[in-house]
Design an enzyme around this catalytic site. Structure first.
Site, PDB file in Angstrom:
ATOM      1  N   CYS A 226      15.952 -35.088  -3.387  1.00  0.00           N
ATOM      2  CA  CYS A 226      14.822 -34.200  -2.670  1.00  0.00           C
ATOM      3  C   CYS A 226      14.208 -33.222  -3.523  1.00  0.00           C
ATOM      4  O   CYS A 226      12.981 -33.057  -3.571  1.00  0.00           O
ATOM      5  CB  CYS A 226      15.254 -33.662  -1.302  1.00  0.00           C
ATOM      6  SG  CYS A 226      15.611 -34.580  -0.177  1.00  0.00           S
TER       7      CYS A 226
ATOM      8  N   HIS B 120      49.534 -38.378  -0.520  1.00  0.00           N
ATOM      9  CA  HIS B 120      48.748 -38.252   0.853  1.00  0.00           C
ATOM     10  C   HIS B 120      48.725 -39.515   1.851  1.00  0.00           C
ATOM     11  O   HIS B 120      48.240 -39.369   3.006  1.00  0.00           O
ATOM     12  CB  HIS B 120      47.157 -37.975   0.758  1.00  0.00           C
ATOM     13  CG  HIS B 120      46.789 -36.896  -0.301  1.00  0.00           C
ATOM     14  ND1 HIS B 120      47.152 -35.646   0.202  1.00  0.00           N
ATOM     15  CD2 HIS B 120      46.650 -36.505  -1.472  1.00  0.00           C
ATOM     16  CE1 HIS B 120      46.897 -34.535  -0.624  1.00  0.00           C
ATOM     17  NE2 HIS B 120      46.616 -35.264  -1.694  1.00  0.00           N
TER      18      HIS B 120
ATOM     19  N   CYS C  17      42.936 -32.317  -8.367  1.00  0.00           N
ATOM     20  CA  CYS C  17      44.137 -33.381  -7.980  1.00  0.00           C
ATOM     21  C   CYS C  17      44.542 -34.334  -9.203  1.00  0.00           C
ATOM     22  O   CYS C  17      45.534 -34.647  -9.474  1.00  0.00           O
ATOM     23  CB  CYS C  17      43.761 -34.239  -6.916  1.00  0.00           C
ATOM     24  SG  CYS C  17      44.157 -33.483  -5.224  1.00  0.00           S
TER      25      CYS C  17
END
Lengths: 160, 278
Positions: B131, B198, B239
């Site tokens: 944009c 995780h 991470c």
């Protein structure tokens, strides 16, 4: 890079001869049994259990407590629960088995999450320690041969 | 006596890594947030997907229930002002095309998504820069920058409560597969994958960190640890760095793919950003 590898291979070959007999083996030259144990001391020197305890508890060295609870290190805060507690490890495992697990646990437990502490190649996108950058030279194992021996000596003191 | 036993049991459960069953999250008393949802079929390891909010302390959780307590909302307000400011001198602002930030409600929930014109999967940051450069003719913002993180937080804030619903099929599928492969790749000298922590160990403590499922529905996240907004790619970067790996750059095709895949693992959770985490 290729030159480094050749040089490393050359050094490793020399290490195999009497000229540097007291040098620890390169990580790739460590002999594992079928079940992942390492019979021979990596240094030929006895490990120092007190040093091993410090390595196990220190975040910047072995940091074993990141994943394992060790009651003997009760003064080290924030012990992890990812791996099994190490209390009694010296009764459950032989010295050779512990040496193999610390050096490269994947030889004992193929799918384990545990990092290999005496290994320096065969990685995907290894970095320069914790900088996030590419390494500037050949990788060192996470622990030295003597540090591995020290940790093994410490674990052997953790009896049931 | 009974109470004491129950308390002791609760403490024991906490100590073994079982996280406290949280109460429902409702923001400002009016925006209910889904923090648990049935896991997508492609995540066989989970029966439920769980927002990172449930893994935080009651004090941290509380901060997110009220916009006056959520420090991340200050950055949302900054972006609200920027929304109607020209993107370059004498140029257009966001408000010239979009009536209000609220007119963009729902956008956040479907990003990253396939962009037909550019033939690639785009994150919301990429769409914002599209944009800025292509419509307003202004200079792009840094992928991780104050302006971008603020605007990303605003885009999340106006979509809060809506279910994350990113497409994994169609033209985005190839990128999604790339992200899935990355999720299970054991990077760095510690040889750790996203899944090691995780998927296999959420709920457990790794040193002082309480491992969550690594869901990203709450991003950008205001972290008490560094007192700022943290973008998804900035977190990914940290991470992978922490596996002793050469990490990837925010905005890289690799992280776009990983974001699509990780976002899809949270399909059904509510958009929650800017969340508060420790």
């Amino acid at each position: 890079m290729r030159n480094h590898i050749r040089l490393a291979a050359g050094i490793a070959a020399l290490c195999g001869t009497a000229a540097f007999a007291s040098e620890p083996p390169a990580p790739s030259d460590v002999v594992y049994t079928d079940t992942g144990a390492v019979e021979a001391s990596l240094t030929g020197q006895p490990g120092d259990a007190a040093s091993g305890a410090a390595i196990a508890g220190d975040k910047s060295v072995g940091n074993c407590v990141a994943c394992h609870m060790i009651s003997d290190l009760a003064d080290v805060p924030f012990q992890g629960e990812v791996g099994p507690p190490l209390d009694g490890a010296g009764s459950r495992w032989s010295e050779a088995e512990l040496r193999g697990i610390v050096a490269n646990a994947k030889k004992t437990f193929p799918e384990t999450m545990m990092p290999s502490f005496y290994k320096n190649e065969g990685y995907i996108r290894p970095g320069d320690a914790y900088t996030g950058d590419a390494p500037s030279g050949p990788l060192e194992p996470i622990l030295t041969a003597q540090q591995v021996e020290d940790v093994v000596a410490y674990l052997m003191t953790l009896k049931e | 006596m009974m109470t004491r036993t129950i308390t002791a049991m609760a403490v024991a459960l906490m100590a073994t890594g079982t996280f406290a069953q949280a109460q429902d999250l409702v923001i400002n008393g009016e925006i209910p947030i889904t923090t648990r949802a049935p896991a997508p079929d492609f995540v066989p390891a989970f029966s439920e997907v769980i927002s990172g909010w449930e893994f935080r302390s009651p004090e941290t959780q509380q901060l997110e229930t009220d916009d006056f307590e959520n420090p991340g909302m200050l950055f949302v307000e900054a972006a609200r002002e920027a929304f109607s400011e020209p993107l370059k001198e004498g140029g257009q602002s966001c408000a010239d095309c979009h009536e209000s930030p609220e007119a963009l409600a729902g956008a956040r929930a479907v990003y990253p998504k396939w962009d037909e014109e550019h033939g690639e999967v785009q994150t919301i940051e990429m769409q914002i820069n599209e944009c800025i450069t292509e419509r307003a003719g202004a200079e792009p913002w840094g992928y991780v920058s104050t302006e971008m993180d603020n605007m990303s937080a605003l885009m999340s804030a106006v979509s809060r409560g809506m279910p994350v619903n990113v497409a994994t099929d169609g033209p985005a599928h190839e990128t999604w597969k790339q992200g899935e492969e990355m999720y299970y790749t054991r990077y760095g000298q510690l040889e750790l994958s996203c899944a090691n922590c995780h998927e296999d160990n959420y709920g457990n403590m790794i040193r002082a960190d309480h491992l969550s499922q690594g869901q990203i529905n709450g991003f950008p996240a205001y972290r008490l640890k560094n007192a700022k907004l943290n973008s998804v790619h900035d977190r990914f970067k940290g991470c992978i760095r922490d596996t002793r790996a050469q990490t990837f750059k925010p905005g890289s095709p690799e992280f776009v793919a990983l974001e699509l895949y990780v976002a899809s693992r949270g399909n059904g959770l509510s958009v929650e950003g800017p969340s508060v985490r420790n």
